[in-house]
Structures are given as C-alpha cells and as structure tokens.
Design a protein around this motif. Structure first.
Motif, PDB file in Angstrom:
ATOM      1  N   SER A 120       0.850  -1.198   0.000  1.00 35.61           N
ATOM      2  CA  SER A 120       0.000   0.000   0.000  1.00 35.61           C
ATOM      3  C   SER A 120       0.883   1.245   0.000  1.00 35.61           C
ATOM      4  CB  SER A 120      -0.914  -0.002   1.227  1.00 35.61           C
ATOM      5  OG  SER A 120      -0.148  -0.086   2.410  1.00 35.61           O
ATOM      6  N   THR A 121       0.261   2.391  -0.187  1.00 30.17           N
ATOM      7  CA  THR A 121       1.005   3.648  -0.168  1.00 30.17           C
ATOM      8  C   THR A 121       0.672   4.435   1.085  1.00 30.17           C
ATOM      9  OG1 THR A 121      -0.742   4.734  -1.438  1.00 30.17           O
ATOM     10  CG2 THR A 121       1.108   3.799  -2.678  1.00 30.17           C
ATOM     11  N   GLY A 125       1.275   9.764   0.068  1.00 30.13           N
ATOM     12  CA  GLY A 125       1.708   9.362  -1.266  1.00 30.13           C
ATOM     13  C   GLY A 125       3.089   8.744  -1.241  1.00 30.13           C
ATOM     14  N   ALA A 127       6.106   5.911  -3.008  1.00 31.46           N
ATOM     15  CA  ALA A 127       6.211   4.539  -3.494  1.00 31.46           C
ATOM     16  C   ALA A 127       5.474   3.591  -2.551  1.00 31.46           C
ATOM     17  CB  ALA A 127       7.672   4.140  -3.611  1.00 31.46           C
ATOM     18  N   PRO A 128       4.887   2.512  -3.105  1.00 31.65           N
ATOM     19  CA  PRO A 128       4.182   1.548  -2.248  1.00 31.65           C
ATOM     20  C   PRO A 128       5.140   0.701  -1.423  1.00 31.65           C
ATOM     21  CG  PRO A 128       4.194   0.771  -4.516  1.00 31.65           C
ATOM     22  CD  PRO A 128       4.781   2.155  -4.529  1.00 31.65           C
ATOM     23  N   SER A 133      -0.102   2.176   4.475  1.00 30.65           N
ATOM     24  CA  SER A 133      -1.381   2.873   4.658  1.00 30.65           C
ATOM     25  C   SER A 133      -1.725   3.067   6.131  1.00 30.65           C
ATOM     26  CB  SER A 133      -2.509   2.103   3.969  1.00 30.65           C
ATOM     27  OG  SER A 133      -2.598   0.777   4.464  1.00 30.65           O
TER      28      SER A 133
END
Length: 226
Positions: A120-121, A125, A127-128, A133
């Motif tokens: 997730s990011t 915002g 890179a994942p 999250s």
C-alpha cells in the motif's frame, strides 16, 4: 405412690442426635452439601479467594472489557504473533508474543490508521510498501513531542525468531488506541537518539526520517488494535 422419676435418655439415642447436629453446623458454615457418590467431595467455597486470586464466580480483568486484542500478520497474511493492551493502574499494559522474526531488536509502534494493507502507499503518497497505509506513529496532543505517543519499548527476538514483551505506557489510553495499528519493524528503533558528543565539527543531528521513524526500517508485521 412412688415418687416421680425422670427417664434419662440412653447413649444410643444421644449420640446420633449429636452427630446430626454437628453435621448441620458444619454444613451451614461452609455451604457444603452432602454427596451420595462414594469417593467424591462437593466443591466448597469458604469466602476466601479462589485459586488464581479471584473470587469464585467472578471473571478476571481481561474479561471485563478493559482489554483489546491484536493479531499480528506479515505481508503474506500469515499470523506471526498476538498482542493485547490492558488498562492497568492508570497505564496501558502491552503484552506481545511473536515468532518468525529476524534475531535482534525490532521497533514496535502504534500507528495512526487501523489499516494493515500489504503493498500500500502512505497517506501522503510515494512509493508503495508493506503496511504504509497505516500512516505514521500515533501522536496524541503536542505534535512536536518526542518520543511520539505511539513509540513503545523495542521487541527483542532470540536466535529462534521468537519474542515476548510485557511493557507499560502512560502516553496513551485504551480509548485512544482502539482502531489504530500495531506494527513491528524490521530493524531496531534508535528513538532519534544521536548523542551530542557525536555532533562535532558541524555534524548534523537527527534528520526528519530519524525523528519520525527511529530508523527502524521496513514494516514486517501489522495488526489492527481491537
């Protein structure tokens, strides 16, 4: 006429009566009822504490609603540990049991969002990555306070990868952490502790990343609190 004589009861009559009376007193004093099954003794509660420190018929603190549980899982969804937060004398007591970790110290933090999403990011915002999250470390009150409210004692794994920790914090309450995330990191947390003796000849102090994460690295396990 012969004088009136009082008949004295025989011992055969008195003895059973005394025995019945004695049994009745004992039975009333400890609430024990007789059993007609050979070799058994009915349970007796005398009013003293039951085994384990609690009174008979009462539940312990963990069943009172003052405890919240956590299942810790890695990015593949495999459970690697459990944790519980309990109210204890004005503090929050945390107990963690984990397995399958890399030997050594691991940062342990409460994160802002109750999300444990692999790949997730971050809310801001970028890179994942795993469990991003969940956001940053929980901060209650002053946003500039350090360590953050969600910073906890580091978790140490042995050579077999297992770890257990019992610690307390008064930086948060149970209500403030319910629905948040508990995360285990890949590396140790230095709590942005760079002693001033290392900051010589203009050497910088802790940077923003060190201040916010303690340089604990990737997030290897996550669980939603409660």
């Amino acid at each position: 006429m012969a004088p009136f004589a009082t008949r004295r009861p025989s011992w055969r009559t008195v003895t059973p009566m005394l025995a019945i009376a004695a049994f009745g007193l004992v039975a009333c004093s400890n609430s024990q009822e007789s059993s007609n099954v050979k070799g058994t003794t009915p349970a007796v509660w005398t009013g003293s504490a039951a085994p384990g420190g609690g009174a008979a018929g009462t539940s312990d603190q963990n069943a009172s609603g003052d405890t919240v549980k956590v299942e810790l899982k890695d990015a593949s969804g495999k459970q690697v540990g459990t944790a519980s937060f309990a109210a204890a004398e004005g503090k929050v007591q945390l107990t963690v049991d984990a397995q399958g970790l890399t030997p050594g110290f691991h940062g342990l933090h409460i994160h802002t969002n109750g999300k444990c999403e692999a790949n997730s990011t971050a809310p801001s915002g970028g890179a994942p990555g795993n469990f991003l999250s969940a956001g940053g470390h929980l901060q209650v009150g002053d946003p500039n306070k350090h360590p953050a409210s969600g910073d906890l004692t580091s978790l140490e794994a042995g050579q077999d990868g297992s770890a257990k920790l019992v610690t307390t914090t008064d930086a948060v309450t149970l209500d403030q952490i319910k629905g948040k995330a508990l995360i285990i990191h890949a590396g140790a947390d230095n709590f942005a502790n760079i002693p001033t003796r290392y900051q010589v000849n203009g050497a910088p102090g802790p940077d923003a990343e060190t201040m916010s994460t303690g340089d604990a690295g990737a997030r290897v396990a996550c669980g939603v609190i409660g």
